[in-house]
Design an enzyme around this catalytic site. Structure first.
Site, PDB file in Angstrom:
ATOM      1  CE  LYS A   4      24.696   8.339  10.159  1.00  0.00           C
ATOM      2  NZ  LYS A   4      23.728   9.416   9.847  1.00  0.00           N
ATOM      3  CB  SER A  59      20.211   7.579   9.644  1.00  0.00           C
ATOM      4  OG  SER A  59      21.039   8.696   9.367  1.00  0.00           O
ATOM      5  CB  SER A  91      20.168  11.603  10.371  1.00  0.00           C
ATOM      6  OG  SER A  91      19.219  10.815   9.713  1.00  0.00           O
TER       7      SER A  91
HETATM    8  N1  GLN Z   1      14.580  10.317   8.108  1.00  0.00           N
HETATM    9  C1  GLN Z   1      15.077  10.967   6.950  1.00  0.00           C
HETATM   10  C2  GLN Z   1      15.275   9.965   5.851  1.00  0.00           C
HETATM   11  O1  GLN Z   1      14.951   8.859   6.047  1.00  0.00           O
HETATM   12  C3  GLN Z   1      16.360  11.706   7.252  1.00  0.00           C
HETATM   13  C4  GLN Z   1      17.534  10.816   7.356  1.00  0.00           C
HETATM   14  C5  GLN Z   1      18.823  11.578   7.499  1.00  0.00           C
HETATM   15  O2  GLN Z   1      18.844  12.732   7.933  1.00  0.00           O
HETATM   16  N2  GLN Z   1      19.905  10.936   7.106  1.00  0.00           N
HETATM   17  O3  GLN Z   1      15.719  10.253   4.805  1.00  0.00           O
END
Ligand code: GLN
Length: 488
Positions: free
Chosen positions: A76, A151, A175
């Protein structure tokens, strides 16, 4: 070849049936032909990958290989990689070449793994659909009109489409699990502190946790062997010794008690997703597990608590991007203040700017007690819910997300609908416990993930449970048609 497990590939590499250079070329070719449709990579590091593959072949020839030596994986794009562009999905880091290596990626290097490149992601890991990336949305390999989740959507799409054997992701509020669920792969969010955050660009430091994303639980176990464990460069890293995640994969599940929280099966859950999860749970009964009802009464509060705590921490973490030391700087600033404000305004996207504002507000004098402190108190209640439930059962199961992957653009104008997608994942991060997403079926052609949540440092147990399930089901072996189009 692209569909093979890490164990099989490692054996083929050791037996000289294939070299790491050949394997790496195969994946680089697949990325070249398939990724233009998916946009799952921000950077493909072909030259470096082939160099690392050559070095891996030497290690293999000398008999100095681990199970990851020569295996092509992707990271990532928020793990700092020395000498390789690291953007965090943001325009503000569009020119950032880190002078140092994150602990996670350096552990993979030490294990001899090959890095194919850096995967696309929501900007600063803020999002549930990968539509917040400065580098464009990622498409779901099962349906190019749908999101891959976020994400870590780039990592999930890449693994699902067979563009990398496995990938790293990070999970602040879901995410790793939600994109794994949407793309039909297996993902593990470890206990907070299990995987080092050193060199992982911070979103919300008390929630962020790196973890593996791969086709199977067994592959995730191979990744955890390398990435888990204490790191003195991360003050929140746990000194609890890293487990051996492979030895107990085959332990039988007889006597296992599984808790089903009624709050995870209530209003908002798609009925076909619910059916899929219930069928998966029955499979565990066949394997000798007992099912029990449990309750996590504060589930509903996880969304407001998370969406105060995460932006608060983000507003503080993101203050370092000011155009001075690294990243984007605006053209011809009038003075220092102009440079700060324009660099940040040009560098950050809308969602990130919104969260910086929400977080700054929640932490400001007079509002700190009303919002941030209150949210921290709720966080404690949510943690206690899990601690209590896990006194009665070994693990908790439920859906990862209320629906399967949704249409691109379908929720971008409705932030509340987007945040509601996270209802089943956020509380795990607030509590700090480990959880997995395991492919458990399809609804109208789109993958559904089963979530398995466990006690602190129960990663080996979760991997064992998921592996046993995968010995008796083949959901994790399904591949999207798009992956089969190119040469195998
Ligand atoms: N969807 C959540 C957010 O927007 C989690 C994102 C994540 O786990 N990085 O913060």
């Amino acid at each position: 070849m692209f569909e093979q497990s890490i164990s099989t590939l490692a054996q083929k590499l050791r037996d000289k049936e294939v070299s790491s250079v050949e394997l790496t070329r195969l994946f680089l070719d697949r990325i070249k032909t398939i990724d233009p449709q998916l946009n799952s990579f921000i950077t493909v590091s072909d030259e470096l990958a082939l160099q690392q593959a050559k070095a891996a072949d030497t290690l293999l020839a000398n008999g100095n290989a681990t199970s990851l030596t020569g295996i092509p994986i992707a990271h990532k794009d928020l793990f700092c990689t020395q000498g390789t562009l690291t953007t965090c999905g943001s325009n503000i880091l569009n020119n950032f070449i880190p002078p140092y290596e994150s602990t996670v990626t350096s552990r993979f290097q030490q294990a001899g793994a090959v890095m194919l490149g850096k995967t696309n992601m929501d900007e600063f890991a803020m999002g549930s659909s990968n539509e917040n990336s400065f580098y464009g949305a990622v498409k779901n390999p099962w349906d190019l009109n749908k999101v891959p989740g976020g994400s870590s959507g780039g990592s999930a799409a890449a693994v699902s489409a067979g563009l990398a054997v496995a990938a790293t992701g990070t999970d602040t509020g879901g995410s790793i699990r939600q994109p794994a669920s949407f793309c039909g792969i297996t993902g593990l969010k470890p206990t907070y502190g299990r995987v080092s955050r050193f060199g992982m660009i911070a979103y919300a430091s008390s929630l962020d946790q790196g973890g593996p994303m791969a086709k199977s639980a067994e592959d995730c176990a191979h990744l955890m062997q390398a990435m888990g464990g204490f790191d003195d460069k991360d003050s929140t890293s746990s000194e609890t010794p890293n487990d051996d995640y492979l030895t107990n994969l085959n332990a039988p599940l007889t006597g296992l008690t599984i808790g089903l929280p009624k709050e995870y099966f209530g209003e908002g859950l798609d009925s076909k997703v619910a059916d899929t999860i219930n069928t998966a749970v029955k499979e565990f009964e066949k394997l000798g597990a007992t099912i029990k009802d449990v309750s996590l009464p504060n589930l509903q509060l996880s969304i407001p608590a998370y969406y105060v705590i995460a932006p608060s921490e983000a507003s503080s973490n993101l203050s370092r991007f000011d155009g001075v030391r690294f990243g984007h700087r605006c053209e011809n600033p009038k003075d220092l203040m102009d440079m700060y404000t324009r660099s940040r305004a040009e560098g950050f996207g809308r969602e990130v700017q919104k969260r910086i504002m929400v977080g700054t507000y929640a932490l400001s004098e007079g509002y700190y007690d009303a919002y941030y402190l209150k949210a921290q108190k709720i966080r404690r209640l949510i943690k206690e819910d899990f601690v209590n439930a896990l006194k009665e059962v070994d693990v908790i199961m439920g859906p990862v997300a209320p629906t399967t992957a949704f249409g691109l653009g379908s929720k971008t104008s409705d932030p509340v609908a987007m945040y509601l997608e996270d209802i089943y994942t956020l509380s795990v991060n607030l509590a700090g416990i480990p959880a997995m997403s395991v492919p458990a079926g399809f609804v109208d052609g789109m993958p559904v993930g089963l979530q398995i949540m466990g006690d602190y440092f129960a990663e080996a147990k979760l991997l064992n449970i998921a592996h046993q399930y995968q010995q008796h089901t083949d959901w994790h072996l399904q591949t999207p048609d798009l992956a089969k189009g190119a040469q195998a």
